[in-house]
Design an enzyme around this catalytic site. Sequence first.
Site, PDB file in Angstrom:
ATOM      1  N   LYS A 107       0.929  -1.028  -0.067  1.00  0.00           N
ATOM      2  CA  LYS A 107       0.033   0.160   0.156  1.00  0.00           C
ATOM      3  C   LYS A 107       0.786   1.255   0.063  1.00  0.00           C
ATOM      4  O   LYS A 107       0.520   2.031  -0.514  1.00  0.00           O
ATOM      5  CB  LYS A 107      -0.892   0.188   1.291  1.00  0.00           C
ATOM      6  CG  LYS A 107      -0.110   0.241   2.598  1.00  0.00           C
ATOM      7  CD  LYS A 107      -0.593  -0.691   3.453  1.00  0.00           C
ATOM      8  CE  LYS A 107       0.470  -1.074   4.546  1.00  0.00           C
ATOM      9  NZ  LYS A 107       0.367  -2.268   5.102  1.00  0.00           N
TER      10      LYS A 107
ATOM     11  N   LYS B 125      -4.158   3.588   2.954  1.00  0.00           N
ATOM     12  CA  LYS B 125      -5.395   2.695   2.407  1.00  0.00           C
ATOM     13  C   LYS B 125      -6.570   3.473   1.886  1.00  0.00           C
ATOM     14  O   LYS B 125      -7.000   3.065   0.906  1.00  0.00           O
ATOM     15  CB  LYS B 125      -5.569   1.735   3.631  1.00  0.00           C
ATOM     16  CG  LYS B 125      -4.546   0.672   3.749  1.00  0.00           C
ATOM     17  CD  LYS B 125      -4.981  -0.009   5.154  1.00  0.00           C
ATOM     18  CE  LYS B 125      -3.656  -1.261   5.426  1.00  0.00           C
ATOM     19  NZ  LYS B 125      -3.926  -1.673   6.511  1.00  0.00           N
TER      20      LYS B 125
HETATM   21  P1  NAP Z   1       8.083  -9.579   5.752  1.00  0.00           P
HETATM   22  O1  NAP Z   1       7.637 -10.580   6.553  1.00  0.00           O
HETATM   23  O2  NAP Z   1       9.062  -8.553   6.266  1.00  0.00           O
HETATM   24  O3  NAP Z   1       8.794 -10.080   4.249  1.00  0.00           O
HETATM   25  C1  NAP Z   1       9.739  -9.306   3.426  1.00  0.00           C
HETATM   26  C2  NAP Z   1      10.189 -10.339   2.519  1.00  0.00           C
HETATM   27  O4  NAP Z   1      11.155  -9.375   1.443  1.00  0.00           O
HETATM   28  C3  NAP Z   1      11.483 -11.107   3.312  1.00  0.00           C
HETATM   29  O5  NAP Z   1      11.450 -12.370   2.521  1.00  0.00           O
HETATM   30  C4  NAP Z   1      12.820 -10.207   2.858  1.00  0.00           C
HETATM   31  O6  NAP Z   1      13.969 -11.310   2.570  1.00  0.00           O
HETATM   32  C5  NAP Z   1      12.269  -9.725   1.315  1.00  0.00           C
HETATM   33  N1  NAP Z   1      13.021  -8.506   1.107  1.00  0.00           N
HETATM   34  C6  NAP Z   1      12.803  -7.356   1.763  1.00  0.00           C
HETATM   35  N2  NAP Z   1      13.469  -6.408   1.158  1.00  0.00           N
HETATM   36  C7  NAP Z   1      14.382  -6.984   0.336  1.00  0.00           C
HETATM   37  C8  NAP Z   1      15.341  -6.684  -0.765  1.00  0.00           C
HETATM   38  N3  NAP Z   1      15.758  -5.340  -0.492  1.00  0.00           N
HETATM   39  N4  NAP Z   1      15.821  -7.472  -1.582  1.00  0.00           N
HETATM   40  C9  NAP Z   1      15.560  -8.465  -1.449  1.00  0.00           C
HETATM   41  N5  NAP Z   1      14.635  -9.385  -0.596  1.00  0.00           N
HETATM   42  C10 NAP Z   1      13.869  -8.268   0.314  1.00  0.00           C
HETATM   43  O7  NAP Z   1       6.888  -8.701   5.010  1.00  0.00           O
HETATM   44  P2  NAP Z   1       5.486  -9.076   4.755  1.00  0.00           P
HETATM   45  O8  NAP Z   1       4.674  -8.866   6.273  1.00  0.00           O
HETATM   46  O9  NAP Z   1       5.116 -10.411   4.338  1.00  0.00           O
HETATM   47  O10 NAP Z   1       4.845  -7.737   3.901  1.00  0.00           O
HETATM   48  C11 NAP Z   1       5.052  -7.726   2.654  1.00  0.00           C
HETATM   49  C12 NAP Z   1       4.194  -6.879   1.821  1.00  0.00           C
HETATM   50  O11 NAP Z   1       2.926  -7.115   2.255  1.00  0.00           O
HETATM   51  C13 NAP Z   1       4.429  -5.356   2.433  1.00  0.00           C
HETATM   52  O12 NAP Z   1       4.244  -4.421   1.277  1.00  0.00           O
HETATM   53  C14 NAP Z   1       3.294  -5.125   3.500  1.00  0.00           C
HETATM   54  O13 NAP Z   1       3.003  -3.888   3.647  1.00  0.00           O
HETATM   55  C15 NAP Z   1       2.251  -5.944   2.609  1.00  0.00           C
HETATM   56  N6  NAP Z   1       1.122  -6.643   3.495  1.00  0.00           N
HETATM   57  C16 NAP Z   1       1.451  -7.378   4.581  1.00  0.00           C
HETATM   58  C17 NAP Z   1       0.515  -7.779   5.331  1.00  0.00           C
HETATM   59  C18 NAP Z   1       0.704  -8.657   6.627  1.00  0.00           C
HETATM   60  O14 NAP Z   1      -0.029  -9.060   7.151  1.00  0.00           O
HETATM   61  N7  NAP Z   1       2.023  -9.133   6.906  1.00  0.00           N
HETATM   62  C19 NAP Z   1      -1.077  -7.309   5.008  1.00  0.00           C
HETATM   63  C20 NAP Z   1      -1.193  -6.590   4.041  1.00  0.00           C
HETATM   64  C21 NAP Z   1      -0.085  -5.914   3.284  1.00  0.00           C
HETATM   65  P3  NAP Z   1      14.520 -12.042   3.759  1.00  0.00           P
HETATM   66  O15 NAP Z   1      13.507 -13.023   4.098  1.00  0.00           O
HETATM   67  O16 NAP Z   1      15.554 -12.772   3.143  1.00  0.00           O
HETATM   68  O17 NAP Z   1      14.694 -10.965   4.911  1.00  0.00           O
HETATM   69  N1  HSE Z   2      -0.232  -2.863  10.062  1.00  0.00           N
HETATM   70  C1  HSE Z   2      -1.570  -3.114   9.501  1.00  0.00           C
HETATM   71  C2  HSE Z   2      -2.728  -3.382  10.406  1.00  0.00           C
HETATM   72  C3  HSE Z   2      -1.370  -4.521   8.726  1.00  0.00           C
HETATM   73  O1  HSE Z   2      -2.602  -3.102  11.529  1.00  0.00           O
HETATM   74  O2  HSE Z   2      -3.723  -3.361   9.702  1.00  0.00           O
HETATM   75  C4  HSE Z   2      -1.147  -4.485   7.499  1.00  0.00           C
HETATM   76  O3  HSE Z   2      -1.651  -3.726   6.526  1.00  0.00           O
END
Ligand code: NAP
Ligand code: HSE
Length: 431
Positions: free
Chosen positions: A109, A209
């Site tokens: 986002k 969002k």
């Molecule tokens: P996360 O757990 O921190 O995972 C990030 C991944 O990206 C890791 O595997 C990391 O590698 C890799 N990465 C980060 N920077 C990198 C770089 N410069 N080069 C290569 N690889 C890189 O993040 P996440 O929670 O899955 O979230 C991912 C996206 O989804 C974000 O934009 C977030 O806002 C969105 N999102 C997340 C959620 C949620 O519930 N988590 C909900 C809605 C949207 P390593 O594993 O090697 O560190």
């Molecule tokens: N940090 C966010 C929340 C989750 O609490 O809703 C990812 O969008």
Amino acid sequence: MSVNKQIIKVGLLGLGTVGQGVYRILKDNADNIQRRAGIKVEIEKIMVRDTTKERGISVSQAMLTSDIKDIVNDPEIDIVVEVMGGINPTLDYVLQALNNGKSVVTANKDMVAMHGEELFSAAEANNCDLLFEASVAGGIPIIRTLKQSLAANNIEQVFGIINGTTNYMLTKMTREGSQFNDVLKEAQQKGYAEADPTADVEGYDAARKIAILASIAFNTRVTVNDVYVEGITKISAEDIAYAKELGYIIKLLGIAKYNDDGIEVRVHPTFIPEEHPLASVNDVFNAVFVKGDAVGDTMFYGQGAGELPTASAVVADIMDAARDLVRNVPGIISCTCYDNKPLKPMSESKSRFYVRTLVSDKPGVLASIALVFGNKGVSLASVIQKDAEGSTAELVLVTHNTKEENLQDALGDIRNLSCVKEIGNVIRVEG
Ligand code: NAP
Ligand code: HSE
């Protein structure tokens, strides 16, 4: 891409929380995904920062890379899925993918809210899909709903609870009467709030969002800088208790409205009537309320974050992009910001207000405050007065619908009254 291709190959950027969910769903639900998409979908390569890291899933080492070129320059890869987050270097990677003719699915986002125009221009120039369902409200299919299912409507309002962390915190404060700092600590211990909770508690996450939702709902580019933002850090147990006494619940809402004067987009803590459907959306759940001129009121409820709910939205986007590739129409789902409706300044927006003040407990105080409001054209709907300490009383006022500018002018004058010791909090009232 040839329609005769047998497999759609995906390059995944990121194998963290969401990336692992995408990997699992594509593997576990492969048969249904193939039938529904009309083609087999497989992950070809995964980019991570550290290819040697222990992960919660078993992935062949040969699939992992830390070099973006292995994905964006691979002619076999049709769809790039960005679930690594951040803007730098992510934006550059996504633009490289689009410019190399690959459709992109993202959950990011921050990137979409800041750089939507640039991304969509690249997608259109290269006839690629750019899909971002997971970027707002995780597993709730709100973007596709606004773009497709409600496409026959003129959307009048989109508002809702679009940040799970703050909803969890406000729910705890409402149920237990606890203070903000205590609940924040607990949310961090449970892993809901991050070590640096600023983006959630200051409302910035919700602002990104609602900017995305407003852009789609009103077909007009709204960026995060256009959103008025207030977080929940000033909400106290006292405000929650007064809200209950008055028949309201406090929620952090993202609000986007459109009328003849233009579009208003804001994020702030809000009193909503306890019988409003959003009032019973609790804990980390999200919900989005949409009002269309044909459909009327609709509400969408679900998990706004987490591995599988978020991956559910990402994989559905991958399937849409795959279908478009099979039909040889990638890029058909293009940017919907074809309009340029004016944005209203916050000073022009209207709502009711709750105002909590600490005042001297002596005759004439209420009258002098009411006079200032009256002079600024702000009409009062209700008043509660309670003894505080010694010669101080707590005075809580709720206004009728008023322009933000008038309310702020009145507050400026009220702060200068000698009988007013403090303005405790000011919270907008909706519904
Ligand atoms: P996360 O757990 O921190 O995972 C990030 C991944 O990206 C890791 O595997 C990391 O590698 C890799 N990465 C980060 N920077 C990198 C770089 N410069 N080069 C290569 N690889 C890189 O993040 P996440 O929670 O899955 O979230 C991912 C996206 O989804 C974000 O934009 C977030 O806002 C969105 N999102 C997340 C959620 C949620 O519930 N988590 C909900 C809605 C949207 P390593 O594993 O090697 O560190
Ligand atoms: N940090 C966010 C929340 C989750 O609490 O809703 C990812 O969008």
